[in-house]
Motif scaffolding. Sequence first.
Motif, PDB file in Angstrom:
ATOM      1  N   GLU A 105      54.926  31.393  10.494  1.00  0.00           N
ATOM      2  CA  GLU A 105      55.895  32.043  11.464  1.00  0.00           C
ATOM      3  C   GLU A 105      55.877  33.426  10.904  1.00  0.00           C
ATOM      4  O   GLU A 105      55.955  34.430  11.817  1.00  0.00           O
ATOM      5  N   ILE A 159      54.877  36.437  13.135  1.00  0.00           N
ATOM      6  CA  ILE A 159      55.706  37.729  13.488  1.00  0.00           C
ATOM      7  C   ILE A 159      55.088  38.854  13.169  1.00  0.00           C
ATOM      8  O   ILE A 159      55.249  39.979  13.962  1.00  0.00           O
ATOM      9  N   LEU A 165      62.153  33.733  18.135  1.00  0.00           N
ATOM     10  CA  LEU A 165      60.999  33.867  18.704  1.00  0.00           C
ATOM     11  C   LEU A 165      60.332  33.552  20.085  1.00  0.00           C
ATOM     12  O   LEU A 165      59.815  34.298  20.758  1.00  0.00           O
ATOM     13  N   GLY A 204      56.360  30.807  20.834  1.00  0.00           N
ATOM     14  CA  GLY A 204      57.804  30.493  20.363  1.00  0.00           C
ATOM     15  C   GLY A 204      57.892  28.931  20.775  1.00  0.00           C
ATOM     16  O   GLY A 204      58.395  28.192  19.866  1.00  0.00           O
TER      17      GLY A 204
END
Length: 122
Positions: free
Chosen positions: A12, A16, A68, A82
């Motif tokens: 993640e 991101i 997310l 997400g």
Amino acid sequence: MRMLCSTTLLAEFFLIGFAGLVAMKDPDLTATTVWTVCGVLMAASLLLCRIAGQPLGIRLGWGLQIALVVSGVYVPMMFVLGLCFGGLWWASLHFGRKVDEAKARWAALSEDGTVTPGPDAA
């Protein structure tokens, strides 16, 4: 469980960062805003790796998953990604607990002397 959760959080971190690059194309967002939000979320994902197996880490991890999904407002593909990572987070928790339970059972059996580890066991 901690290893699986930490792996998901580390992935993640990169997600991101890439989402931040995509968000830079939005003319309504400034670079400062994008990288402040992304930087905070990226730092959170790395810090959560440290406490991933603890109850607080699990709750904060769910909060990151929600963040997310919500970021899909600015980067629409994040709705899908997400949700995918939310599923990975759930799987990390679910199957991580099963692995931990199996390891505990194995350790209890080998302490009793009823099971002797093979040559590959460390």
